[in-house]
Design a protein around this motif. Structure first.
Motif, PDB file in Angstrom:
ATOM      1  N   SER A 103      -8.779  13.036   3.761  1.00 23.33           N
ATOM      2  CA  SER A 103      -7.713  14.032   3.669  1.00 23.33           C
ATOM      3  C   SER A 103      -6.350  13.527   4.130  1.00 23.33           C
ATOM      4  O   SER A 103      -5.330  13.855   3.539  1.00 23.33           O
ATOM      5  N   GLU A 104      -6.334  12.740   5.190  1.00 17.91           N
ATOM      6  CA  GLU A 104      -5.057  12.345   5.786  1.00 17.91           C
ATOM      7  C   GLU A 104      -4.546  10.988   5.327  1.00 17.91           C
ATOM      8  O   GLU A 104      -3.384  10.661   5.570  1.00 17.91           O
ATOM      9  N   LEU A 105      -5.385  10.204   4.671  1.00 19.27           N
ATOM     10  CA  LEU A 105      -4.925   8.909   4.151  1.00 19.27           C
ATOM     11  C   LEU A 105      -5.096   8.820   2.633  1.00 19.27           C
ATOM     12  O   LEU A 105      -4.123   8.693   1.903  1.00 19.27           O
ATOM     13  N   HIS A 106      -6.349   8.897   2.191  1.00 21.19           N
ATOM     14  CA  HIS A 106      -6.616   8.741   0.760  1.00 21.19           C
ATOM     15  C   HIS A 106      -5.776   9.701  -0.080  1.00 21.19           C
ATOM     16  O   HIS A 106      -5.067   9.287  -1.001  1.00 21.19           O
ATOM     17  N   LYS A 107      -5.836  10.973   0.243  1.00 26.07           N
ATOM     18  CA  LYS A 107      -5.125  11.966  -0.561  1.00 26.07           C
ATOM     19  C   LYS A 107      -3.614  11.941  -0.343  1.00 26.07           C
ATOM     20  O   LYS A 107      -2.864  12.467  -1.166  1.00 26.07           O
ATOM     21  N   GLN A 108      -3.167  11.338   0.729  1.00 28.99           N
ATOM     22  CA  GLN A 108      -1.713  11.173   0.923  1.00 28.99           C
ATOM     23  C   GLN A 108      -1.199   9.982   0.123  1.00 28.99           C
ATOM     24  O   GLN A 108      -0.049   9.974  -0.324  1.00 28.99           O
ATOM     25  N   PHE A 109      -2.056   8.973  -0.060  1.00 25.50           N
ATOM     26  CA  PHE A 109      -1.662   7.821  -0.879  1.00 25.50           C
ATOM     27  C   PHE A 109      -1.626   8.170  -2.370  1.00 25.50           C
ATOM     28  O   PHE A 109      -0.842   7.591  -3.126  1.00 25.50           O
ATOM     29  N   THR A 110      -2.479   9.097  -2.801  1.00 27.19           N
ATOM     30  CA  THR A 110      -2.612   9.393  -4.231  1.00 27.19           C
ATOM     31  C   THR A 110      -1.284   9.673  -4.929  1.00 27.19           C
ATOM     32  O   THR A 110      -0.988   9.059  -5.971  1.00 27.19           O
ATOM     33  N   PRO A 111      -0.418  10.564  -4.401  1.00 23.82           N
ATOM     34  CA  PRO A 111       0.850  10.819  -5.107  1.00 23.82           C
ATOM     35  C   PRO A 111       1.786   9.620  -5.109  1.00 23.82           C
ATOM     36  O   PRO A 111       2.658   9.519  -5.977  1.00 23.82           O
ATOM     37  N   LYS A 114       1.374   7.678  -8.332  1.00 24.59           N
ATOM     38  CA  LYS A 114       1.682   8.348  -9.593  1.00 24.59           C
ATOM     39  C   LYS A 114       3.179   8.274  -9.907  1.00 24.59           C
ATOM     40  O   LYS A 114       4.006   8.724  -9.106  1.00 24.59           O
ATOM     41  N   PRO A 115       3.558   7.718 -11.061  1.00 22.27           N
ATOM     42  CA  PRO A 115       4.974   7.544 -11.390  1.00 22.27           C
ATOM     43  C   PRO A 115       5.734   8.856 -11.560  1.00 22.27           C
ATOM     44  O   PRO A 115       6.956   8.887 -11.407  1.00 22.27           O
ATOM     45  N   ASP A 116       5.022   9.949 -11.865  1.00 19.46           N
ATOM     46  CA  ASP A 116       5.707  11.217 -12.103  1.00 19.46           C
ATOM     47  C   ASP A 116       5.816  12.095 -10.853  1.00 19.46           C
ATOM     48  O   ASP A 116       6.301  13.221 -10.917  1.00 19.46           O
ATOM     49  N   THR A 117       5.377  11.559  -9.692  1.00 20.05           N
ATOM     50  CA  THR A 117       5.516  12.322  -8.451  1.00 20.05           C
ATOM     51  C   THR A 117       6.992  12.361  -8.048  1.00 20.05           C
ATOM     52  O   THR A 117       7.645  11.311  -7.987  1.00 20.05           O
ATOM     53  N   PRO A 118       7.558  13.529  -7.782  1.00 15.98           N
ATOM     54  CA  PRO A 118       8.960  13.616  -7.359  1.00 15.98           C
ATOM     55  C   PRO A 118       9.213  12.783  -6.098  1.00 15.98           C
ATOM     56  O   PRO A 118       8.367  12.724  -5.206  1.00 15.98           O
ATOM     57  N   ASP A 119      10.380  12.156  -6.033  1.00 22.62           N
ATOM     58  CA  ASP A 119      10.707  11.297  -4.901  1.00 22.62           C
ATOM     59  C   ASP A 119      10.623  12.049  -3.578  1.00 22.62           C
ATOM     60  O   ASP A 119      10.191  11.482  -2.571  1.00 22.62           O
ATOM     61  N   GLY A 120      11.032  13.308  -3.585  1.00 26.27           N
ATOM     62  CA  GLY A 120      10.987  14.080  -2.352  1.00 26.27           C
ATOM     63  C   GLY A 120       9.579  14.244  -1.825  1.00 26.27           C
ATOM     64  O   GLY A 120       9.341  14.161  -0.612  1.00 26.27           O
ATOM     65  N   TYR A 121       8.641  14.456  -2.749  1.00 29.11           N
ATOM     66  CA  TYR A 121       7.252  14.608  -2.329  1.00 29.11           C
ATOM     67  C   TYR A 121       6.666  13.272  -1.887  1.00 29.11           C
ATOM     68  O   TYR A 121       5.845  13.212  -0.960  1.00 29.11           O
ATOM     69  N   LYS A 122       7.095  12.182  -2.554  1.00 25.53           N
ATOM     70  CA  LYS A 122       6.631  10.859  -2.135  1.00 25.53           C
ATOM     71  C   LYS A 122       7.063  10.566  -0.702  1.00 25.53           C
ATOM     72  O   LYS A 122       6.315   9.965   0.073  1.00 25.53           O
ATOM     73  N   VAL A 160     -10.349  -0.226   3.139  1.00 17.17           N
ATOM     74  CA  VAL A 160      -9.897  -0.165   1.747  1.00 17.17           C
ATOM     75  C   VAL A 160      -8.618   0.646   1.621  1.00 17.17           C
ATOM     76  O   VAL A 160      -7.626   0.196   1.030  1.00 17.17           O
ATOM     77  N   VAL A 161      -8.605   1.845   2.188  1.00 18.08           N
ATOM     78  CA  VAL A 161      -7.453   2.725   2.021  1.00 18.08           C
ATOM     79  C   VAL A 161      -6.225   2.206   2.764  1.00 18.08           C
ATOM     80  O   VAL A 161      -5.104   2.262   2.237  1.00 18.08           O
ATOM     81  N   SER A 162      -6.408   1.675   3.948  1.00 14.21           N
ATOM     82  CA  SER A 162      -5.249   1.182   4.717  1.00 14.21           C
ATOM     83  C   SER A 162      -4.597  -0.012   4.040  1.00 14.21           C
ATOM     84  O   SER A 162      -3.391  -0.238   4.196  1.00 14.21           O
ATOM     85  N   ASN A 163      -5.361  -0.749   3.257  1.00 20.07           N
ATOM     86  CA  ASN A 163      -4.786  -1.895   2.547  1.00 20.07           C
ATOM     87  C   ASN A 163      -3.863  -1.487   1.409  1.00 20.07           C
ATOM     88  O   ASN A 163      -3.109  -2.314   0.896  1.00 20.07           O
ATOM     89  N   TRP A 164      -3.905  -0.220   1.023  1.00 13.12           N
ATOM     90  CA  TRP A 164      -2.977   0.251  -0.015  1.00 13.12           C
ATOM     91  C   TRP A 164      -1.538   0.305   0.494  1.00 13.12           C
ATOM     92  O   TRP A 164      -0.602   0.441  -0.297  1.00 13.12           O
ATOM     93  N   ALA A 165      -1.343   0.198   1.792  1.00 14.57           N
ATOM     94  CA  ALA A 165       0.005   0.268   2.365  1.00 14.57           C
ATOM     95  C   ALA A 165       0.929  -0.776   1.753  1.00 14.57           C
ATOM     96  O   ALA A 165       2.134  -0.535   1.565  1.00 14.57           O
ATOM     97  N   ARG A 166       0.371  -1.925   1.430  1.00 13.25           N
ATOM     98  CA  ARG A 166       1.217  -3.018   0.931  1.00 13.25           C
ATOM     99  C   ARG A 166       1.858  -2.702  -0.415  1.00 13.25           C
ATOM    100  O   ARG A 166       2.855  -3.313  -0.786  1.00 13.25           O
ATOM    101  N   PHE A 167       1.299  -1.750  -1.144  1.00 12.74           N
ATOM    102  CA  PHE A 167       1.871  -1.374  -2.436  1.00 12.74           C
ATOM    103  C   PHE A 167       3.072  -0.436  -2.289  1.00 12.74           C
ATOM    104  O   PHE A 167       3.757  -0.153  -3.271  1.00 12.74           O
ATOM    105  N   HIS A 168       3.301   0.046  -1.084  1.00  7.03           N
ATOM    106  CA  HIS A 168       4.323   1.074  -0.883  1.00  7.03           C
ATOM    107  C   HIS A 168       5.303   0.716   0.243  1.00  7.03           C
ATOM    108  O   HIS A 168       5.867   1.596   0.879  1.00  7.03           O
TER     109      HIS A 168
END
Length: 205
Positions: A103-111, A114-122, A160-168
């Motif tokens: 809930s606090e990592l995986h689902k926060q990374f999901t948006p 996504k290229p269509d997520t508004p910048d404010g929500y990102k 796995v999920v924490s390693n997604w940080a490098r993409f952002h």
């Protein structure tokens, strides 16, 4: 059993658990965009939701959702210690962490992916990831793994999920305990083999 995966996605977590438990596994890559498997099958016929991971059992049944799959696999090899025994407080602590990571990592990374997520929500989602990393870093102080000295399915998921940080553009080095955790988990032979099998690291690495 067959695990449907996409390289580096959350499906890497059950892939790691397979190898940590010493269970035989067949893996099949999925093209998330085309919804096709490596063998050319329509992935939507495997999982109508179109998401990995999917575990296909020998009896033909399928199981979805990473946190459920890793518990199933760990319970097949209880001697592995990947999941504490049923009814124990330690087991509920692992479940607590699985749910927190979901809930606090995986689902926060999901948006953020996504290229269509508004910048404010990102921005909000990224702030939530940072808050979660703050908590996890504090928890890992003086501990090699989330549960202390024992590697569990929750550690595979967090890695796995924490390693997604490098993409952002989130530098995990600012959380030294989390960074040390990542390095420690990556050095585990089963984790190395899973990542190598998915093409995430070179065979000679």
């Amino acid at each position: 059993m067959k695990l449907y995966y996409s390289p580096g996605a959350c499906s890497l977590s059950p892939h790691i658990v397979f190898r940590e438990a010493g269970l035989p596994v067949e893996i099949e890559r999925v093209d998330n965009r085309a919804k096709k498997t490596a063998s050319g099958d329509d992935f939507l016929s495997v999982n109508p939701l179109g998401m990995v991971p999917v575990l296909k059992l020998d009896n033909g049944e399928t199981l979805t959702e990473g946190p459920a799959i890793v518990q199933y696999l760990a319970d097949m090899k209880p001697e592995s210690g990947l999941m504490p025994k049923p009814g124990s407080m330690e087991r509920y602590r692992v479940l607590e962490w699985l749910n927190y990571i979901t809930s606090e990592l995986h689902k926060q990374f999901t948006p953020l992916f996504k290229p269509d997520t508004p910048d404010g929500y990102k921005t909000i989602a990224k702030e939530n990831v940072i808050k979660a990393f703050d908590r996890i870093n504090a928890h890992l102080a003086g501990k090699p793994y989330l549960m202390g000295d024992t590697f569990t399915v929750a550690d595979a998921y967090l890695f796995v999920v924490s390693n997604w940080a490098r993409f952002h553009n989130i530098d995990v080095a600012q959380w030294p305990n989390l960074k040390a955790f990542q390095d420690r988990v990556k050095a585990r032979p089963a984790v190395h083999e899973a990542m190598k099998a998915e093409g995430l690291i070179k065979a000679a690495a």
